[in-house]
Each structure stands twice: as C-alpha cells, then as structure tokens.
Design an enzyme around this catalytic site. Structure first.
Site, PDB file in Angstrom:
ATOM      1  N   LYS A 167       0.800  -1.225   0.000  1.00 19.96           N
ATOM      2  CA  LYS A 167       0.000   0.000   0.000  1.00 19.96           C
ATOM      3  C   LYS A 167       0.830   1.271   0.000  1.00 19.96           C
ATOM      4  CE  LYS A 167      -4.414  -1.621   1.810  1.00 19.96           C
ATOM      5  NZ  LYS A 167      -5.453  -1.444   2.821  1.00 19.96           N
ATOM      6  N   LYS A 216      -7.778 -12.490  -7.793  1.00 22.12           N
ATOM      7  CA  LYS A 216      -8.947 -12.689  -6.924  1.00 22.12           C
ATOM      8  C   LYS A 216     -10.007 -11.612  -7.157  1.00 22.12           C
ATOM      9  CE  LYS A 216      -8.145  -9.965  -2.893  1.00 22.12           C
ATOM     10  NZ  LYS A 216      -8.749  -9.718  -1.647  1.00 22.12           N
ATOM     11  N   LYS A 247     -12.889  -5.769  -4.303  1.00 15.98           N
ATOM     12  CA  LYS A 247     -13.735  -4.570  -4.242  1.00 15.98           C
ATOM     13  C   LYS A 247     -13.158  -3.448  -5.084  1.00 15.98           C
ATOM     14  CE  LYS A 247     -13.936  -4.129   0.468  1.00 15.98           C
ATOM     15  NZ  LYS A 247     -14.184  -4.857   1.615  1.00 15.98           N
TER      16      LYS A 247
HETATM   17  P1  ATP Z   1      -9.643  -5.240  -1.761  1.00  9.82           P
HETATM   18  O1  ATP Z   1      -9.564  -6.272  -2.828  1.00  9.82           O
HETATM   19  O2  ATP Z   1     -10.180  -3.934  -2.241  1.00  9.82           O
HETATM   20  O3  ATP Z   1      -8.398  -5.122  -0.932  1.00  9.82           O
HETATM   21  P2  ATP Z   1     -11.257  -7.191  -0.563  1.00  9.82           P
HETATM   22  O4  ATP Z   1     -12.358  -7.405  -1.513  1.00  9.82           O
HETATM   23  O5  ATP Z   1     -10.098  -8.135  -0.547  1.00  9.82           O
HETATM   24  O6  ATP Z   1     -10.745  -5.717  -0.732  1.00  9.82           O
HETATM   25  P3  ATP Z   1     -11.307  -7.078   2.350  1.00  9.82           P
HETATM   26  O7  ATP Z   1     -12.102  -6.085   3.117  1.00  9.82           O
HETATM   27  O8  ATP Z   1      -9.841  -6.949   2.293  1.00  9.82           O
HETATM   28  O9  ATP Z   1     -11.914  -7.137   0.868  1.00  9.82           O
HETATM   29  O10 ATP Z   1     -11.652  -8.524   2.857  1.00  9.82           O
HETATM   30  C1  ATP Z   1     -12.736  -8.910   3.654  1.00  9.82           C
HETATM   31  C2  ATP Z   1     -12.664 -10.421   3.819  1.00  9.82           C
HETATM   32  O11 ATP Z   1     -13.041 -11.103   2.603  1.00  9.82           O
HETATM   33  C3  ATP Z   1     -11.269 -10.937   4.151  1.00  9.82           C
HETATM   34  O12 ATP Z   1     -11.360 -11.946   5.132  1.00  9.82           O
HETATM   35  C4  ATP Z   1     -10.762 -11.476   2.841  1.00  9.82           C
HETATM   36  O13 ATP Z   1      -9.802 -12.490   2.987  1.00  9.82           O
HETATM   37  C5  ATP Z   1     -12.031 -12.016   2.203  1.00  9.82           C
HETATM   38  N1  ATP Z   1     -11.942 -11.989   0.736  1.00  9.82           N
HETATM   39  C6  ATP Z   1     -11.661 -10.920  -0.009  1.00  9.82           C
HETATM   40  N2  ATP Z   1     -11.680 -11.224  -1.323  1.00  9.82           N
HETATM   41  C7  ATP Z   1     -11.963 -12.549  -1.409  1.00  9.82           C
HETATM   42  C8  ATP Z   1     -12.106 -13.476  -2.500  1.00  9.82           C
HETATM   43  N3  ATP Z   1     -11.989 -13.092  -3.753  1.00  9.82           N
HETATM   44  N4  ATP Z   1     -12.412 -14.759  -2.216  1.00  9.82           N
HETATM   45  C9  ATP Z   1     -12.562 -15.160  -0.935  1.00  9.82           C
HETATM   46  N5  ATP Z   1     -12.436 -14.340   0.133  1.00  9.82           N
HETATM   47  C10 ATP Z   1     -12.140 -13.053  -0.081  1.00  9.82           C
END
Ligand code: ATP
Ligand code: LTN
Length: 326
Positions: free
Chosen positions: A111, A192, A195
């Site tokens: 970051k 993956k 968001k």
């Molecule tokens: P960003 O991708 O913008 O960093 P994110 O979508 O990864 O955000 P977080 O708030 O970091 O979201 O994660 C919330 C929870 O969801 C965490 O426990 C993370 O491991 C899980 N998670 C995030 N993306 C995935 C995915 N594609 N598949 C399964 N679990 C996920």
C-alpha cells in the site's frame, strides 16, 4: 464457548468473494461461539476517505452483516470508533511493537509502494488490528489468508506483553479460509475477485441487480474447449464458476460436472445466474428493510454498549499491568 472476533473495513460494497470466503463463516460461527463482529472504520482512514461516503459505507456494511444472517441477539455487532478503547490499547501496543517488524508487513509494503512517505496510521495498521483482537480476549479470528501475517504479529505482541508484564492477553488463533474458498475475478480468473478492481464486471456485489449479475456471468472469461470440468490450472475460469455454483447451491462440484456433461457453457452459465440471483435476493430484501430503519442504529448502539463493557475490563487489566493511571 470460545470468543470469536473479526472485522471488515467499510470500503465499498461486499462481493460474493467476501461473502463465500469470509462472511458466511461468521454466520456459522455464531451458533457455537461468542462472536464479536466489528466494522473497522478507524482502519479504513489509513487511506483517504470521503467523510460523507465513509459514513454511508459504515451503515451499508452493518446492514449487510445483518442481512446475511449475523444475528445481533447472538453476536455483538458494532462500529470500531464507537468504542474508545481500540485507539487506547493500540497506543499501548505501539509501545510494545517494533518498527522492524512493522516494516516487514507485506500489506504495508504494497500500500505504501507508490508514495514517498506513507501515513503513520498505515504503518501502524496491524497494531490497531492487534488491539481489536486482544481487547475482546478472542480465541479465534476468522480471516482470509492475506491476513496471516497480521495475526502472527498479534500473537507475537500478545506473547511479548504476557512475558514482560504477566498474563494479560489471550493469544489468539487465526482461522484461515480454505484455498478453494477463494473466488476469482470473473474477467480474469487468475486474480482474486476484489472490491477495488476497476472493472465492475469482474465482481458480483451482494447488492447487484439481476441484470448486472446476468451480464457478468454470461460474459465471464472461460476457455474454448466447452467442457465443464474442475481444473484450476487448465481451466481457471470454468473452475471458478463451478466453485461459485457449488458454494451457493451446496452441490458437490463432481455432481455439477456430471449434470452438465456434454452441454457446453451456455446452459451452465444460465443456471448459475439463476442460482446466484436466487441466493442474493433474500439478502437484498433484508438489506433494504434494515438499511434506513432506526432499528439499525439502535442495534449498533446496543452493540457498542456490549463491546464497551468487555473492552473497558481489558483496559483496566492492561493499565494495572503497565502501571498506568492513578
Ligand atoms: P480489496 O480487494 O479492495 O483489498 P477485498 O475485496 O479483498 O478488498 P477485504 O475487506 O480486504 O476485501 O476482505 C474482507 C474479507 O473477505 C477478508 O477476510 C478477505 O480475505 C475475504 N476476501 C476478499 N476477497 C476474497 C475473494 N476473492 N475470495 C474469498 N475471500 C475473499
Ligand atoms: N485487516 C482486516 C480487517 C480487520 C480485522 C481486524 C480482521 C481489522 N481489524 C481484527 C480481523 C480481526 C482486513 O483487511 N480484512
């Protein structure tokens, strides 16, 4: 009963990756544990936020928590900044963590990569996370694999304080997701679902309308051999869709493969659209019921009060051990 703690940042709407990978587990865990689920707004301001949008996102995530089945009668649901002890304990823990170990955190490195000077809060992010967890004497912390390093640091800090000042904290354990629970982006099954990816069609948000879900699934990246087979190396796109199908329907992947043998992708994708829409519809209905209801703020207020009682108790113990106060 064990104590469970987890948090989600109020940045953007949740997608099916967050749901299948993390939040659905939160719901299951509340049956046999004391669960505390937090919306970590203090963490979210480690990167710049628009205050008006942030306030909305906090309530969005709180509503989604309730909509997916987190029951405020069984679990404590609250917003981090409404319990002052999080910031207070974070300070104490900052005095017991080292710049060397924080510099090794990969999330910080990623970051802060593009800027010459990063906010101190971004650097101390994992210490605030440790404070969240240790305040509630959590035994189990359900999180994604990306948080493994932060959980290790939390354990190191807890052990360090316990050794130096006497038993103060429960040393928590991470409960990590299965690799198979990772949902990949629909437009690029090698990365993956996220968001923050710029392409809206890469993800399905929990609040997406049926037309958007249909478009994203029908256009999702697959391959040209037309065979519905789970093989993450050779067929990552199809495997991801199979994974989503299986997770929402509860059917084993092998049954789904048999069901669609010789049928090509069209029918499979069409059925998947229906399964996802049918699974998300009740969540969206509950979300709409609660999002603008006074009940939401009342429930969060109750959550704050319950969390605050536990947090204060821990802070009293910490202050006593450290010799703080009068
Ligand atoms: P960003 O991708 O913008 O960093 P994110 O979508 O990864 O955000 P977080 O708030 O970091 O979201 O994660 C919330 C929870 O969801 C965490 O426990 C993370 O491991 C899980 N998670 C995030 N993306 C995935 C995915 N594609 N598949 C399964 N679990 C996920
Ligand atoms: N860093 C986590 C969010 C988070 C968290 C926590 C998770 C903040 N505090 C305490 C579990 C326990 C994330 O980005 N997923």
């Amino acid at each position: 009963m064990k104590r469970v703690f987890s948090g989600v940042q109020p940045t953007g709407n949740l997608h099916i990756g967050n749901y299948l990978g993390a939040l659905r587990q939160f719901v299951d865990l509340q049956e046999e544990n004391h669960c505390v689920y937090c919306i970590v707004d203090l963490h979210s301001i480690t990167v710049e936020q628009d205050p008006v949008v942030l306030k909305e996102h906090i309530l969005d995530i709180a509503s989604l928590y309730m909509a997916i089945g987190i029951d405020p009668k069984k679990s404590i649901v609250f917003v981090q900044s409404t319990v002052p002890a999080h910031a207070e304990l974070a300070w104490v823990l900052m005095c017991n963590s080292y710049t060397g170990e924080l510099s090794r955190m990969t999330q910080f490195k990623q970051k802060s990569r593009d800027s010459e000077s990063a906010p101190t809060g971004l650097f101390c992010y994992p210490v605030l996370m440790a404070a969240d967890i240790l305040l509630y004497d959590a035994d189990i912390v359900p999180v994604g694999n990306d948080q493994k390093q932060h959980i290790e640091l939390t354990r190191d800090i807890a052990l360090r304080v316990n050794n130096k000042y006497g038993e103060t904290f429960i040393v928590p354990e991470g409960r990590f997701l299965r690799e198979g629970a990772r949902i990949m982006a629909l437009d690029d099954p090698m990365s993956k679902m996220s968001k923050s990816a710029p392409n809206e069609a890469s993800r399905i948000s929990l609040l997406d309308a049926p037309a958007k879900i249909k478009k994203a699934i029908m256009r999702s990246t697959t391959d040209s051999d037309g065979e519905i087979r789970f093989d993450t190396k050779e067929k990552p796109g199809v495997s991801n869709l199979l994974n989503i199908y299986s997770s929402f329907s509860g059917k084993p992947v092998s049954d789904i493969e048999k069901q669609y043998a010789g049928q090509g992708y069209g029918a499979f994708k069409k059925d998947l659209v229906e399964i996802v829409v049918d699974s998300l519809t009740p969540i969206q209905e509950r979300y709409r019921e609660i999002r603008h209801a006074q009940e939401l703020k009342d429930l969060l207020q109750e959550g704050t009060e319950k969390a605050d009682v536990i947090a204060r108790k821990t802070m009293t113990r910490v202050k006593e051990r450290f010799g703080l106060g009068i």
